[in-house]
Enzyme design. Structure first.
Site, mmCIF file in Angstrom:
data_model
loop_
_atom_site.group_PDB
_atom_site.id
_atom_site.type_symbol
_atom_site.label_atom_id
_atom_site.label_comp_id
_atom_site.label_asym_id
_atom_site.label_seq_id
_atom_site.Cartn_x
_atom_site.Cartn_y
_atom_site.Cartn_z
ATOM 1 C CG ASN A 23 -2.007 1.339 1.286
ATOM 2 O OD1 ASN A 23 -2.212 2.181 0.380
ATOM 3 N ND2 ASN A 23 -2.462 1.564 2.243
ATOM 4 C CD1 TRP A 24 4.121 1.243 -2.415
ATOM 5 C CD2 TRP A 24 4.576 2.568 -4.958
ATOM 6 N NE1 TRP A 24 4.945 1.010 -3.177
ATOM 7 C CE2 TRP A 24 5.410 1.584 -4.454
ATOM 8 C CE3 TRP A 24 4.749 3.528 -5.207
ATOM 9 C CZ2 TRP A 24 6.849 1.205 -5.175
ATOM 10 C CZ3 TRP A 24 5.786 3.139 -6.050
ATOM 11 C CH2 TRP A 24 6.516 2.972 -5.733
ATOM 12 C CE LYS A 25 -0.679 3.233 4.735
ATOM 13 N NZ LYS A 25 -0.285 3.869 6.657
ATOM 14 C CG HIS A 56 -6.111 2.135 5.222
ATOM 15 N ND1 HIS A 56 -5.163 2.703 6.614
ATOM 16 C CD2 HIS A 56 -5.338 1.267 5.141
ATOM 17 C CE1 HIS A 56 -4.469 2.935 6.403
ATOM 18 N NE2 HIS A 56 -4.108 1.690 5.734
ATOM 19 C CD GLU A 93 -3.625 5.591 6.540
ATOM 20 O OE1 GLU A 93 -2.914 5.677 5.729
ATOM 21 O OE2 GLU A 93 -2.247 5.243 7.750
ATOM 22 C CD GLU A 146 -3.237 -2.147 7.452
ATOM 23 O OE1 GLU A 146 -2.143 -3.085 7.247
ATOM 24 O OE2 GLU A 146 -4.129 -0.806 7.296
ATOM 25 N N GLY A 160 2.694 2.213 11.161
ATOM 26 C CA GLY A 160 3.441 3.382 11.221
ATOM 27 C C GLY A 160 4.412 3.778 12.043
ATOM 28 C CB SER A 178 4.837 -1.363 12.293
ATOM 29 O OG SER A 178 4.688 -0.020 12.262
ATOM 30 N N GLY A 213 2.555 -0.814 4.809
ATOM 31 C CA GLY A 213 3.107 0.157 3.647
ATOM 32 C C GLY A 213 4.364 0.495 3.707
ATOM 33 N N GLY A 214 4.727 1.993 4.522
ATOM 34 C CA GLY A 214 6.140 2.072 4.670
ATOM 35 C C GLY A 214 7.192 1.121 3.466
HETATM 36 P P1 13P Z 1 2.850 0.907 7.428
HETATM 37 O O1 13P Z 1 3.292 -0.528 6.875
HETATM 38 O O2 13P Z 1 3.663 1.713 7.490
HETATM 39 O O3 13P Z 1 2.747 1.333 8.686
HETATM 40 O O4 13P Z 1 1.191 1.140 7.033
HETATM 41 C C1 13P Z 1 0.299 0.296 7.413
HETATM 42 C C2 13P Z 1 -0.548 0.123 6.399
HETATM 43 O O5 13P Z 1 -1.322 0.950 6.570
HETATM 44 C C3 13P Z 1 -1.190 -0.408 4.818
HETATM 45 O O6 13P Z 1 -1.868 -0.085 4.566
#
Ligand code: 13P
Length: 241
Positions: A6-8, A94, A96, A163, A169, A202, A223-224
């Site tokens: 997930n590149w956000k 999600h 977010e 999640e 994060g 994470s 994510g990251g």
């Molecule tokens: P991180 O891996 O950056 O914590 O993000 C997780 C995430 O929100 C994937 O959808």
């Protein structure tokens, strides 16, 4: 095992070049039973689709509008549009986006529209730190599942991504025992064909060894670390080694 990147809200046309390593890896024996899915921002879906045309890496989006019809919704994109440009998956629910006001009901409508458009859904659920501290994890997950999947009979195209919001994060991950119990709890909510369950929050090459042996876990939503091809590949490699 699924590895969903997930590149956000990151990435531009230059980022496409960083995918060469992953494409090479996806064609090697080292990939083993790993299945890779990239969910870049909308702006890069077509470029990723072209880039992956000779490999098995799949593409998804990070959200969609709840309407299957075209309409006067400035700034939005629906699931049919995503399907038409080569996306096969969409991340919905999600945290977010929940934080931005997406309700369980809206998420439910989005899931229905995605299924109608023949997209596979990565349905995110998870408790906040406050909810966890109050011992509310299970009721919160139950509610998110119940309302998010309300009146959806055919669940075969839905994966659940657990999640925990406090883990996204932050570098904090659940204790293995705790995660195993939560995954078990989620599975028990489903009768018949069990959905695939991913963990997200994470995930990185350092902590994957603590996560890879969780019973009944079918993969990770990353994510990251997924924006760095080397880290993403390392996560896959370490999952199988
Ligand atoms: P991180 O891996 O950056 O914590 O993000 C997780 C995430 O929100 C994937 O959808």
């Amino acid at each position: 095992m699924y590895f969903v990147a997930n590149w956000k809200m990151f990435g531009n046309l230059k980022s496409i070049n960083t995918l060469d390593k992953v494409i090479k890896f996806s064609k090697s024996k080292e990939i083993k039973k790993g299945r890779l899915i990239y969910c870049p921002p909308y702006t890069l879906i077509t470029s990723f689709f072209k880039k992956f045309k000779n490999c098995l890496i799949d593409i998804g989006a990070q959200n969609c509008h709840e309407s299957n019809d075209y309409g006067s919704y400035t700034g939005f994109i629906n699931s049919r549009m995503l399907k038409s440009i080569g996306a096969n998956y969409v991340i919905l629910g999600h945290s977010e986006n929940r934080k931005k006001g997406e309700t369980d009901k809206l998420i439910n409508q989005k899931i229905k529209s995605a299924i109608k458009a023949k997209l596979k859904v990565i349905f995110c659920i998870g408790e906040t730190l406050r909810e966890k501290k109050r011992g509310k994890t299970k009721p919160i997950l139950s509610k998110q599942i119940r309302l998010g999947l309300d009146k959806i009979n055919k669940k075969s195209n839905i994966m659940i991504a657990y999640e925990p919001v406090w883990s996204i994060g932050t570098g904090n991950i659940p204790k293995p025992k705790e995660l195993e119990q939560t995954v078990e709890f989620i599975k028990k909510k489903f009768r018949g064909k069990l959905p695939k369950i991913l963990y997200g929050g994470s995930v990185n090459p350092q902590n994957i060894s603590n996560l890879k042996n969780i019973n009944n876990l079918d993969g990770f939503l990353i994510g990251g670390a997924s924006q760095n091809s080397k880290k993403f590949i390392d996560i896959v490699k370490k999952t199988f080694n």
